[in-house]
Design an enzyme around this catalytic site. Structure first.
Site, PDB file in Angstrom:
ATOM      1  N   CYS A  38      -2.449   8.799   2.584  1.00  0.00           N
ATOM      2  CA  CYS A  38      -2.256   8.342   1.288  1.00  0.00           C
ATOM      3  C   CYS A  38      -3.402   8.573   0.287  1.00  0.00           C
ATOM      4  O   CYS A  38      -3.099   8.505  -0.959  1.00  0.00           O
ATOM      5  CB  CYS A  38      -1.922   6.813   1.286  1.00  0.00           C
ATOM      6  SG  CYS A  38      -3.101   5.734   2.067  1.00  0.00           S
TER       7      CYS A  38
ATOM      8  N   GLU B 215       0.866  -1.110   0.039  1.00  0.00           N
ATOM      9  CA  GLU B 215      -0.142  -0.056   0.036  1.00  0.00           C
ATOM     10  C   GLU B 215       0.808   1.445   0.020  1.00  0.00           C
ATOM     11  O   GLU B 215       1.266   1.615   0.865  1.00  0.00           O
ATOM     12  CB  GLU B 215      -0.994  -0.129   1.067  1.00  0.00           C
ATOM     13  CG  GLU B 215      -1.946  -1.221   1.410  1.00  0.00           C
ATOM     14  CD  GLU B 215      -3.106  -1.279   0.395  1.00  0.00           C
ATOM     15  OE1 GLU B 215      -3.002  -0.249  -0.568  1.00  0.00           O
ATOM     16  OE2 GLU B 215      -3.708  -2.325   0.381  1.00  0.00           O
TER      17      GLU B 215
END
Length: 515
Positions: free
Chosen positions: A301, A267
């Site tokens: 993110c 990720e």
């Protein structure tokens, strides 16, 4: 410790004794002999506590303990493993206020976001409990008579979890809760910038493990710098590494784990955009864009980095953004009246300042000025002003992810152009479109639309729910965590064929006659 009395009391209630070492096999704390890691709050710059880094011999002890625990844990029925996770969720409910406050103080996100992160942990525990009774495999028809085919899923072993500072506890729980019900054991290396929240979580899990006679190595914690994460990536005893962080870090982890034919869940970075069409409901679009850009001080993110705005409303929307930014309150995240807290540390501030310089050098037009704040309330030196800039998507600085509250405005004329701009970056995590036009939303969600792992309509790019699989494409890594069928990444698939006849027919009609 030179921390505030309130934080001292929270550490006590969370049973964080900072004289303890920074590594644990379940309830057994290992005496570390590694270097000291200081945890300083970006809120006020104060030292919260110091912990020690794991040394080589202690690391090996940790992995060996996890290996032994796996042999026992995999034999526990999945619903019973789910009961363990259910009780972890109950314990998290008890410490939600204290743990959420510590998340806010150690990481710097707003108190509401800190509490929300703990709630996310509770939610994934609830999800995993249900999952523990739904680890389904398929049944297939065989082409051979009197044969049965099916598939089943087995635990994979040790899951190494490398988490980032921006979500210091939630992302660990996404992995751990699912891994535990799948029959795996976990070794967690949190960010060295937020070790105390990790120790607090280990304390919570320890209590539940002791109450249920769970093998110690089911939950392991290892505190250390990047070298420890590299050691985990190289360790063939850890079949799966789940790593959250920058694209640069993910490429290194992926290459190292891939070289030993291990598995990864990556990720990584995001460069997320919202398309604002001429049919957008601005009462939704403005708060969605602002929260996406400045929430967690732009350190998610999934933070909104780019707004791709239709030319017919570009100036009006820009003016509304400027008014909204003028209302932002920047200050300690423990005060719920503030909208924007600090960046994590001075390195993040330097990265932010470097990006501002690059924007100017590459021809960006300032809409709302950025800058570092100083004076009363900003003593840590980590508070910065959210900035807005008109840019072109091709600019080098726009093509990279800056982990800070910098928002780029880009103009478009046709929806196909907007989608091309949205997709025209190396990253592919989250995306959104603001429109009341069904055709526009459906085009955005079609195979010709967003190339991201997450695509939203009339909500922003951040704030994903645990029920859906989380992750992205391209340089975001391609991994999936949390909901849907993300559990399959934590298990190994086995196809089984059973012959209950008295003959041995071969597949594809092959004949093998021995006479």
């Amino acid at each position: 410790m030179q921390n505030t009395p309130e934080i001292s009391k929270i550490l006590q209630r969370l049973e964080i004794d900072v004289t303890n070492p920074g590594a644990a096999i379940g309830g057994q704390w290992i005496k570390n002999s590694g270097p000291i890691i200081e945890s300083r709050s970006p809120v006020d710059g104060e030292l919260i506590a110091s912990v020690s880094e794991v040394a080589d011999e202690q690391y090996d002890q940790l992995v060996s303990g996890a290996q032994e625990a796996f042999k026992e844990w995999r034999r526990v029925p999945a619903p019973k493993r789910g009961e363990f996770v259910r009780q972890v969720g109950l314990e998290l409910r008890k410490v939600k206020d204290d743990l959420g406050t510590l998340v806010s103080y150690e990481m710097g996100k707003s108190l509401q976001e800190g509490l929300g992160e703990v709630q996310e942990m509770i939610d994934i525990c609830d999800f995993a409990v249900g999952l523990s009774r739904q680890l389904y495999g398929l049944s297939m028809h065989s082409e051979r008579p009197a044969h049965r085919m099916y598939e089943q899923w087995h635990p994979i072993g040790i899951v190494g979890i490398i988490s980032a500072f921006n979500f210091p506890v939630a992302v660990w729980s996404w992995n751990a809760a699912l891994a535990w019900v799948c029959g795996d054991v976990c070794i967690w290396k949190p960010s060295e910038k937020t070790p105390l929240t990790a120790i607090a979580c280990q304390k919570v899990v320890q209590r539940v493990m002791q109450q249920n006679d769970v093998p110690d190595g089911v939950s392991c914690l290892v505190i250390g710098e990047a070298v420890v994460g590299k050691k985990m990536a190289e360790d063939a005893r850890i079949p799966l590494i789940s790593a959250t962080g920058s694209t640069r870090m993910g490429k290194s982890v992926g290459e190292t784990v891939g070289a030993r034919l291990g598995k990864t869940i990556l990720e990584l970075g995001g460069n997320n955009a919202i398309i604002i069409t001429e049919n957008a409901d601005l009462s939704i679009a403005i708060p969605g864009a602002v929260f996406g850009a400045v929430g967690t001080a732009g350190q998610r993110c999934t933070s909104t980095r780019r707004l791709i705005i239709h030319e017919s409303i570009f100036e009006d929307f820009k003016n509304l953004l400027v008014k909204a930014y003028a209302q932002l309150r920047i200050g300690t995240p423990l005060d719920q009246k503030n909208h924007v807290g600090p960046l994590i540390d001075q390195d993040a501030v330097k990265s932010y300042q470097h990006a501002l310089q690059l924007i100017a050098d590459q021809g960006g037009k300032e809409v709302v000025a950025g800058g570092v704040l100083s004076g009363a309330g900003y003593e840590s030196g980590c508070y910065v002003k959210p900035g807005i800039f008109e840019v072109s998507n091709e600019m080098e600085v726009v093509q990279t992810e800056t982990f800070a509250p910098i928002l780029y405005l880009i103009k478009y004329s046709e929806l196909e152009e907007a989608i091309a701009i949205q997709n025209g970056v190396p990253q592919g995590l989250s995306s959104a479109i603001m429109t009341t036009n069904m055709r526009e939303s459906e085009m955005f969600l079609s195979q010709e639309g967003s190339d991201c792992g997450i695509a939203n309509v009339n909500i922003g790019t951040s704030g994903a729910e645990i029920g859906g699989a989380f992750g992205g494409e391209k340089e975001t890594g391609g991994g999936r965590e949390s909901g849907s069928d993300a559990w399959k990444a934590y298990m190994r698939r086995q196809t089984n064929t059973i012959n209950y006849s008295q003959e041995l027919p071969l597949a594809q009609g092959i004949k093998f006659d021995l006479g």
